[in-house]
Structures are given as C-alpha cells and as structure tokens.
Design an enzyme around this catalytic site. Structure first.
Site, PDB file in Angstrom:
ATOM      1  N   HIS A  67       0.089 -12.314   1.990  1.00  0.00           N
ATOM      2  CA  HIS A  67      -0.977 -11.493   1.241  1.00  0.00           C
ATOM      3  C   HIS A  67      -1.739 -12.091   0.316  1.00  0.00           C
ATOM      4  O   HIS A  67      -2.846 -12.252  -0.030  1.00  0.00           O
ATOM      5  CB  HIS A  67      -0.317 -10.288   0.571  1.00  0.00           C
ATOM      6  CG  HIS A  67      -1.411  -9.113   0.441  1.00  0.00           C
ATOM      7  ND1 HIS A  67      -0.791  -7.595   0.125  1.00  0.00           N
ATOM      8  CD2 HIS A  67      -2.685  -8.937   0.413  1.00  0.00           C
ATOM      9  CE1 HIS A  67      -1.951  -7.035  -0.130  1.00  0.00           C
ATOM     10  NE2 HIS A  67      -2.923  -7.670   0.083  1.00  0.00           N
TER      11      HIS A  67
ATOM     12  N   SER B  63      -3.952 -14.508   3.700  1.00  0.00           N
ATOM     13  CA  SER B  63      -5.186 -13.568   3.190  1.00  0.00           C
ATOM     14  C   SER B  63      -5.124 -14.128   1.754  1.00  0.00           C
ATOM     15  O   SER B  63      -4.035 -14.474   1.140  1.00  0.00           O
ATOM     16  CB  SER B  63      -4.617 -12.109   3.194  1.00  0.00           C
ATOM     17  OG  SER B  63      -5.478 -11.379   2.572  1.00  0.00           O
TER      18      SER B  63
ATOM     19  N   LYS C 101     -23.282   5.787  -1.004  1.00  0.00           N
ATOM     20  CA  LYS C 101     -22.994   7.258  -1.484  1.00  0.00           C
ATOM     21  C   LYS C 101     -23.163   7.083  -3.068  1.00  0.00           C
ATOM     22  O   LYS C 101     -22.950   8.047  -3.941  1.00  0.00           O
ATOM     23  CB  LYS C 101     -21.569   7.668  -1.276  1.00  0.00           C
ATOM     24  CG  LYS C 101     -20.633   6.792  -1.133  1.00  0.00           C
ATOM     25  CD  LYS C 101     -19.227   7.518  -0.844  1.00  0.00           C
ATOM     26  CE  LYS C 101     -18.093   7.028  -1.013  1.00  0.00           C
ATOM     27  NZ  LYS C 101     -16.853   7.460  -0.125  1.00  0.00           N
TER      28      LYS C 101
ATOM     29  N   LEU D 222     -21.217   0.004  -0.073  1.00  0.00           N
ATOM     30  CA  LEU D 222     -22.157  -0.197   0.944  1.00  0.00           C
ATOM     31  C   LEU D 222     -22.346   0.991   1.834  1.00  0.00           C
ATOM     32  O   LEU D 222     -22.831   0.783   2.982  1.00  0.00           O
ATOM     33  CB  LEU D 222     -21.796  -1.481   1.396  1.00  0.00           C
ATOM     34  CG  LEU D 222     -22.207  -2.584   0.925  1.00  0.00           C
ATOM     35  CD1 LEU D 222     -21.489  -4.064   1.761  1.00  0.00           C
ATOM     36  CD2 LEU D 222     -23.528  -2.793   0.486  1.00  0.00           C
TER      37      LEU D 222
ATOM     38  N   TYR E  20       0.760  -1.279   0.074  1.00  0.00           N
ATOM     39  CA  TYR E  20       0.006   0.014  -0.055  1.00  0.00           C
ATOM     40  C   TYR E  20       0.880   1.201   0.050  1.00  0.00           C
ATOM     41  O   TYR E  20       1.823   1.273   0.917  1.00  0.00           O
ATOM     42  CB  TYR E  20      -0.790   0.022   1.423  1.00  0.00           C
ATOM     43  CG  TYR E  20      -2.038  -1.167   1.400  1.00  0.00           C
ATOM     44  CD1 TYR E  20      -2.169  -1.991   0.243  1.00  0.00           C
ATOM     45  CD2 TYR E  20      -2.554  -1.144   2.665  1.00  0.00           C
ATOM     46  CE1 TYR E  20      -2.889  -2.939   0.542  1.00  0.00           C
ATOM     47  CE2 TYR E  20      -3.406  -2.366   2.872  1.00  0.00           C
ATOM     48  CZ  TYR E  20      -3.847  -3.241   1.604  1.00  0.00           C
ATOM     49  OH  TYR E  20      -4.759  -4.094   1.923  1.00  0.00           O
TER      50      TYR E  20
ATOM     51  N   LEU F 250     -17.114  -2.719   3.254  1.00  0.00           N
ATOM     52  CA  LEU F 250     -17.951  -1.826   2.575  1.00  0.00           C
ATOM     53  C   LEU F 250     -18.090  -1.923   1.189  1.00  0.00           C
ATOM     54  O   LEU F 250     -18.420  -0.635   0.606  1.00  0.00           O
ATOM     55  CB  LEU F 250     -17.696  -0.524   3.265  1.00  0.00           C
ATOM     56  CG  LEU F 250     -18.132  -0.345   4.842  1.00  0.00           C
ATOM     57  CD1 LEU F 250     -17.423   1.166   5.404  1.00  0.00           C
ATOM     58  CD2 LEU F 250     -19.360  -0.450   5.405  1.00  0.00           C
TER      59      LEU F 250
END
Length: 313
Positions: A122, A152, A218, A215, A51, A210
């Site tokens: 990951h 993950s 918007k 979710l 990231y 989300l």
C-alpha cells in the site's frame, strides 16, 4: 475486457473501489452496489486491509469483511477479481516480512477466501529492506495465497528498485501500479510514473479517479462541501482552475447526454498507460455513471480540451 499487465487476469475496464464499504455504505447498501456492479459487467473490486480505519468507530478491515460476506452469500468468489493491500492496517503497519504474512492471513480470513488475486504494497516502508519485503510477497505467491503482487504509492525510483530486485532474485514480478491520478492531479504521475509503467507493462489503476467526488460536479462552491463525508479529501482539489476542469467536463457531458463523472473516467481510459480507473459509489444510484465510462467515446477535440484545461493546474 482488459488484461492486467503480464498476468492472465482479464477485467472490465473499471474497478470498483471498496473504500466506502463499512464507511459511507453499510453492509446492505454495499451488497446492493456490488450486485449492481457485477450485473453491469464489472468484476474487479479494489480494497485494502486498512479500510476504513479512518472512520469514527472503525478499526480497519470493515471493507474486506463486507466483501467476504458478499462473495460468501452470492457464491461468486471465482467470478470476481479482488485486490487488497498491506502496510496501513492499525495492527499490521509496515512491510516487515512477518507483518506481511500475518496481514495476508487476516485479510484472507476477512475475505473468506483461500487466495488474494492482487496483493498491493500500500505504501513504501523505508524501515524494512525492500528485498526482505519482496521475499515475503514472493513466498505468499509460492504458497498459493496470493496470485499476483502489485505496487501502490511508490516513487519511480523505488519501483525501478523493486523491479530490479525481482529480476535479480527470481521473485514474483509486480503486475500493476496504483497511483494518484485524475484530471486535476496529473503532473507527478505523467512525468515520473507513467514511463516506468509503460516500459515494464504494469497495469495502471488510478485511485481518486474522480478526485474524491470533486470531478462529479456536485461540489461547485465550498459551501457544497459542508457536512459531506468527503469534505477533507475533496477540499484539496477545490481551486478556480479545478472548477474550469469541471466546467469543461459539464459541457462535454451535456453534448453526450452523459454524467460528468462518466466523462472524467472516459478521459482517464484514453490515457495510454491506464488499464482501469478505480471509482467508488456510496449509493447504488451513482453506479450507472461509472459503468458507462468504458462505453463513452470522446472525440479528439474533447480529449484535447480536457487535456489542455487540466494541464493548467
């Protein structure tokens, strides 16, 4: 507080996603979000060494660097639980043993810490024998650089293989699983991964909890996505059936005088295998709705409505 699997780590039942740090949140904004998260009772921060290499102008490690700068500035490293991941940083691709060791050292330096609390593989690496990767993770635990290992984006079969190899070789066993799971992405997790997590007491931390902002309510039309940083991620969730889920969330949110995102996270927290959803915030104003989720109690009828409408996807 919630325990993570078989570990001695206790966390607030909402994890703050660090993918926005250095991407949609600069360092100042990220510090504000982290300060507000911990002030609200949060203590578990999830990031990855990659990231945010996906953002223009970034090379990876930006999120870890900001988190490290923040814990150093606040002097609170021992008060927070930090999870990061290996295999996707542009300079440390894959899970070869030497790569795992080098990537961990790079993450520790960026985090300004002598240990990583939870270290995830990951993504799977089918080019490296799994037993070799696990031996490298185990060595990090033995050396005190990693407290616990986790998984993950692995298939159920590969998770079972990981668990078996850990048992056979006496390696540190994983304590957690991070799957793609939310109200509009249920089938794969519930059918394949949830039984493995439950049978092996793995803490479960759903990412995209989300649905990349879908979710939150918007994005009600495709035009709402235009010009948004998350357009590429959120577009995949945008369907008529997905909008039916958002409508149900909106109705329930109105009944509780709550935010739509709070309800979506509260549903996840009611799923028996889930320890804490992962949700991120680009602005401090988004954080109260996330922190409110553990305190929102949905009725049986509300849970059934959400389960039924999302089950049609």
């Amino acid at each position: 507080m919630a325990a993570i699997g078989n570990s001695n780590l206790d966390i607030f039942p909402l994890a703050l996603g660090g993918n926005t740090f250095g991407w949609t949140s600069d360092e100042t904004s990220s510090f504000e979000i982290l300060d507000a998260f911990t002030a609200g009772g949060g203590n578990f921060i999830d990031t990855a060494d990659s990231y945010s290499a996906f953002a223009d102008g970034n090379s990876g490690g930006e999120s870890e660097t900001i988190i490290g700068n923040w814990t150093s500035a606040r002097g609170n490293r021992d008060d927070v639980v930090i999870a990061t991941k290996v295999s996707q940083h542009p300079e440390f691709k894959g899970l070869a043993p030497n790569n795992i060791a080098a990537a961990a050292e790079a993450s520790l330096k960026r985090l300004q810490s002598d240990h990583i609390d939870v270290y995830y593989a990951h993504y799977d690496d089918d080019k490296t024998p799994l037993v070799e990767s696990l031996a490298a993770f185990d060595q990090l635990v033995k050396d005190g650089k990693v407290r616990y290992v986790a998984i993950s984006n692995y298939s159920a079969d590969r998770i079972r293989e990981w668990l078996s190899l850990s048992e056979e070789n006496g390696f540190a066993k994983p304590i957690a699983l991070q799957p793609h799971y939310n109200l509009v992405t249920r089938a794969d997790y519930e059918a394949e991964l949830a039984p493995v997590a439950t049978d092996n007491n793995l803490g479960v931390f759903p990412y995209f909890a989300l649905a990349a902002g879908f979710l939150t309510g918007k994005y009600r039309t495709r035009e709402d996505l235009e010009g948004q940083a998350r357009k590429r991620l959120a577009t995949g969730y945008f369907t008529d059936k997905g909008l039916d889920v958002v409508t149900a969330l909106s109705d329930i949110a109105d009944a509780h005088d709550a935010e739509i995102s709070t309800v979506a996270l509260a549903w996840l927290l009611e799923q028996p295998s889930v320890t804490a959803p992962i949700a991120s915030a680009s602005k401090i104003a988004q954080l109260p709705a996330l922190l409110a989720a553990p305190g929102l109690k949905l009725s049986a009828d509300e849970l059934t409505r959400l389960t039924d409408v999302s089950g049609r996807i």
